[in-house]
Write a protein that holds these residues in place. Structure first.
Motif, PDB file in Angstrom:
ATOM      1  N   GLY A 197       0.813  -1.204   0.000  1.00 19.46           N
ATOM      2  CA  GLY A 197       0.000   0.000   0.000  1.00 19.46           C
ATOM      3  C   GLY A 197       0.856   1.268   0.000  1.00 19.46           C
ATOM      4  N   ASP A 198       0.328   2.299   0.668  1.00 19.60           N
ATOM      5  CA  ASP A 198       1.035   3.576   0.717  1.00 19.60           C
ATOM      6  C   ASP A 198       2.369   3.456   1.444  1.00 19.60           C
ATOM      7  N   GLN A 199       2.444   2.547   2.425  1.00 21.27           N
ATOM      8  CA  GLN A 199       3.692   2.360   3.146  1.00 21.27           C
ATOM      9  C   GLN A 199       4.789   1.833   2.221  1.00 21.27           C
ATOM     10  N   GLY A 200       4.430   0.942   1.296  1.00 21.92           N
ATOM     11  CA  GLY A 200       5.392   0.440   0.334  1.00 21.92           C
ATOM     12  C   GLY A 200       5.905   1.545  -0.569  1.00 21.92           C
ATOM     13  N   ASP A 201       4.999   2.458  -0.977  1.00 23.75           N
ATOM     14  CA  ASP A 201       5.417   3.581  -1.807  1.00 23.75           C
ATOM     15  C   ASP A 201       6.395   4.472  -1.044  1.00 23.75           C
ATOM     16  N   ARG A 202       6.129   4.674   0.239  1.00 23.24           N
ATOM     17  CA  ARG A 202       7.027   5.496   1.064  1.00 23.24           C
ATOM     18  C   ARG A 202       8.399   4.832   1.211  1.00 23.24           C
ATOM     19  N   VAL A 203       8.427   3.524   1.299  1.00 23.18           N
ATOM     20  CA  VAL A 203       9.693   2.804   1.415  1.00 23.18           C
ATOM     21  C   VAL A 203      10.534   2.992   0.150  1.00 23.18           C
ATOM     22  N   VAL A 204       9.889   2.932  -1.020  1.00 22.42           N
ATOM     23  CA  VAL A 204      10.620   3.125  -2.279  1.00 22.42           C
ATOM     24  C   VAL A 204      11.222   4.525  -2.344  1.00 22.42           C
ATOM     25  N   ILE A 205      10.441   5.527  -1.948  1.00 29.00           N
ATOM     26  CA  ILE A 205      10.946   6.902  -1.964  1.00 29.00           C
ATOM     27  C   ILE A 205      12.117   7.050  -1.002  1.00 29.00           C
ATOM     28  N   ILE A 300      25.643  13.385   3.710  1.00 31.08           N
ATOM     29  CA  ILE A 300      24.730  12.263   3.917  1.00 31.08           C
ATOM     30  C   ILE A 300      23.440  12.735   4.564  1.00 31.08           C
ATOM     31  N   LYS A 301      23.550  13.560   5.586  1.00 30.66           N
ATOM     32  CA  LYS A 301      22.351  14.052   6.270  1.00 30.66           C
ATOM     33  C   LYS A 301      21.524  14.937   5.364  1.00 30.66           C
ATOM     34  N   LYS A 302      22.175  15.641   4.461  1.00 32.29           N
ATOM     35  CA  LYS A 302      21.454  16.484   3.513  1.00 32.29           C
ATOM     36  C   LYS A 302      20.698  15.657   2.495  1.00 32.29           C
ATOM     37  N   GLY A 303      21.249  14.511   2.116  1.00 28.35           N
ATOM     38  CA  GLY A 303      20.619  13.691   1.084  1.00 28.35           C
ATOM     39  C   GLY A 303      19.544  12.761   1.595  1.00 28.35           C
ATOM     40  N   ALA A 304      19.646  12.281   2.849  1.00 30.51           N
ATOM     41  CA  ALA A 304      18.682  11.313   3.373  1.00 30.51           C
ATOM     42  C   ALA A 304      18.409  11.621   4.832  1.00 30.51           C
ATOM     43  N   ASP A 305      17.128  11.729   5.170  1.00 30.65           N
ATOM     44  CA  ASP A 305      16.721  12.011   6.543  1.00 30.65           C
ATOM     45  C   ASP A 305      16.665  10.708   7.327  1.00 30.65           C
ATOM     46  N   LEU A 306      17.823  10.136   7.583  1.00 30.16           N
ATOM     47  CA  LEU A 306      17.950   8.870   8.298  1.00 30.16           C
ATOM     48  C   LEU A 306      19.036   9.017   9.357  1.00 30.16           C
ATOM     49  N   PRO A 307      18.995   8.189  10.400  1.00 25.54           N
ATOM     50  CA  PRO A 307      20.068   8.244  11.400  1.00 25.54           C
ATOM     51  C   PRO A 307      21.427   8.015  10.755  1.00 25.54           C
ATOM     52  N   LEU A 334      19.103  -1.419   5.037  1.00 27.80           N
ATOM     53  CA  LEU A 334      18.868  -0.991   6.413  1.00 27.80           C
ATOM     54  C   LEU A 334      17.809   0.110   6.478  1.00 27.80           C
ATOM     55  N   ALA A 335      17.796   1.007   5.481  1.00 24.37           N
ATOM     56  CA  ALA A 335      16.791   2.076   5.474  1.00 24.37           C
ATOM     57  C   ALA A 335      15.389   1.506   5.302  1.00 24.37           C
ATOM     58  N   VAL A 336      15.239   0.549   4.392  1.00 22.90           N
ATOM     59  CA  VAL A 336      13.922  -0.085   4.195  1.00 22.90           C
ATOM     60  C   VAL A 336      13.498  -0.831   5.452  1.00 22.90           C
ATOM     61  N   THR A 337      14.415  -1.593   6.045  1.00 22.80           N
ATOM     62  CA  THR A 337      14.089  -2.325   7.267  1.00 22.80           C
ATOM     63  C   THR A 337      13.724  -1.376   8.394  1.00 22.80           C
ATOM     64  N   TYR A 338      14.478  -0.307   8.548  1.00 19.51           N
ATOM     65  CA  TYR A 338      14.206   0.675   9.602  1.00 19.51           C
ATOM     66  C   TYR A 338      12.832   1.318   9.406  1.00 19.51           C
ATOM     67  N   THR A 339      12.506   1.659   8.161  1.00 17.79           N
ATOM     68  CA  THR A 339      11.214   2.294   7.891  1.00 17.79           C
ATOM     69  C   THR A 339      10.049   1.340   8.159  1.00 17.79           C
ATOM     70  N   LEU A 340      10.195   0.092   7.718  1.00 20.66           N
ATOM     71  CA  LEU A 340       9.124  -0.885   7.953  1.00 20.66           C
ATOM     72  C   LEU A 340       8.923  -1.158   9.438  1.00 20.66           C
ATOM     73  N   LEU A 341      10.020  -1.292  10.180  1.00 22.05           N
ATOM     74  CA  LEU A 341       9.900  -1.507  11.625  1.00 22.05           C
ATOM     75  C   LEU A 341       9.267  -0.312  12.313  1.00 22.05           C
ATOM     76  N   ASP A 342       9.664   0.892  11.899  1.00 22.19           N
ATOM     77  CA  ASP A 342       9.103   2.093  12.493  1.00 22.19           C
ATOM     78  C   ASP A 342       7.607   2.202  12.217  1.00 22.19           C
ATOM     79  N   ALA A 343       7.186   1.850  10.979  1.00 17.27           N
ATOM     80  CA  ALA A 343       5.758   1.886  10.649  1.00 17.27           C
ATOM     81  C   ALA A 343       4.991   0.777  11.370  1.00 17.27           C
TER      82      ALA A 343
END
Length: 355
Positions: A197-205, A300-307, A334-343
């Motif tokens: 769903g929408d969460q999958g679209d957010r993961v791709v972005i 890195i912080k400028k390009g991706a809002d991730l830890p 790791l970004a995809v896994t982190y996003t899915l766990l957070d959601a």
């Protein structure tokens, strides 16, 4: 009673058929998978640049694609070809140089070296020990590794040519993706929406943002450090500056840094008695070596809002797990896994006053 059994059998056969088709497709596409992964990473990382270029070229996608492909050839193919040619051409010269170094003498360390804070006394004592005992013990230590490296270079000269072909294939696929980027992105996002769903679209972005963040932080920093370090080597008169710059770039990508190349160059200049340029290169080495502590985290912080710790863990772990392309695959996973766990955890996070 027969209907459920028939439905289970049909579902099982459908899954087996789909799995077989996926396996067969991957088997057929195996020669192109590496180039496709690299091209995808390059295109995703440089897509905003390509769009901006297209606007400046009267909205012509074909012109923007041609310019981007030409830039990729200059950035990837030309330096790689020069590096491979230099390695193969000078392998025998390096092998002949090693025995002559056994009789070489090392001058005493400069007096100011001991005054450097924290590490000065230790460096001066180590240098003095080399001066007294000569470099024969050091050569005896590295000789087996040097021999192995030269044998590997000779035996893999042909496979290095295959790497050049792989890079050309990567550039060709990147050109196709530049031309049809929106269509490919719609297909990936549509597949992700079908899965989650929408969460999958957010993961791709977010995965795209992670690729851009790593490209900006790791690759751009490596390019800046290796370029500045190579200019320092060239100006100070260090031989094989082009080859050392290529090695420095690979070391920077592997998160080792340029010091592994620049420090021996500084020692070589002092050893040959050129203390003035040795001091200049030493100061330049300290400047270039410290750039990644400032430039890389900011990019890195400028390009991706991730830890930031997540990105670094993905870069290092991906490099060991998948090789050079793991620099991009690791942070994306790791970004995809982190996003899915957070959601998935969602509102189940405890409040701060409950901890």
């Amino acid at each position: 009673m027969d209907a459920p059994k028939t439905e289970v059998t049909r579902t099982l056969l459908a899954v087996i058929t789909i799995a077989f088709l996926i396996f067969a497709s991957l088997w057929v596409l195996q020669p192109f998978i590496g180039g496709l992964i690299w091209a995808t990473m390059v295109v995703v990382a440089t897509w905003p640049l390509m769009i901006g270029l297209q606007k400046r070229l009267w909205g012509r996608r074909s012109l923007a694609t041609a310019v981007m492909v030409g830039v990729l050839l200059l950035v990837l193919f030309v330096p790689l070809t020069i590096a491979i040619t230099t390695v193969v051409t000078n392998a025998n010269k390096v092998a002949e140089l090693v025995p002559r170094l056994q009789d070489a003498t090392v001058p005493a360390p400069p007096a100011w070296l001991a005054t450097v804070p924290l590490v000065g006394e230790k460096l001066s004592a180590t240098w003095q020990g080399i001066t007294e005992s000569g470099i024969a013990p050091i050569l005896a230590t590295i000789k087996p590794y040097a021999g192995t490296a030269l044998k590997w270079t000779a035996s893999h000269a042909g496979s290095l040519g295959l790497v050049v072909i792989q890079f050309l294939l990567t550039v060709a696929i990147a050109g196709i993706l530049y031309s049809t980027g929106e269509q490919a992105a719609r297909g990936v996002r549509g597949f992700a929406r079908r899965l989650a769903g929408d969460q999958g679209d957010r993961v791709v972005i977010l995965a795209g943002q992670a690729i851009r963040g790593v490209a900006m932080g790791i690759v751009v920093t490596a390019l800046v450090q290796s370029t500045l370090g190579g200019l320092g080597l060239l100006i100070c008169g260090v031989p094989f500056a082009g080859l050392l710059t290529a090695v420095m770039f690979m070391c920077c990508l592997a998160q080792i840094g340029p010091i592994l190349v620049l420090a021996p160059a500084v020692g070589w200049l002092y050893w040959t008695g050129d203390t003035t340029w040795g001091t200049v290169l030493l100061v330049w080495t300290l400047v270039v070596g410290s750039l990644d502590n400032i430039l890389r985290p900011w990019l890195i912080k400028k390009g991706a809002d991730l830890p930031l710790l997540l990105i670094f863990a993905g870069v290092i772990g991906g490099l060991f797990a998948f090789g050079l392309v793991g620099l991009f695959i690791g942070p994306v996973v790791l970004a995809v896994t982190y996003t899915l766990l957070d959601a998935w955890i969602g509102d189940a996070w405890p409040a701060k006053d409950e901890i």
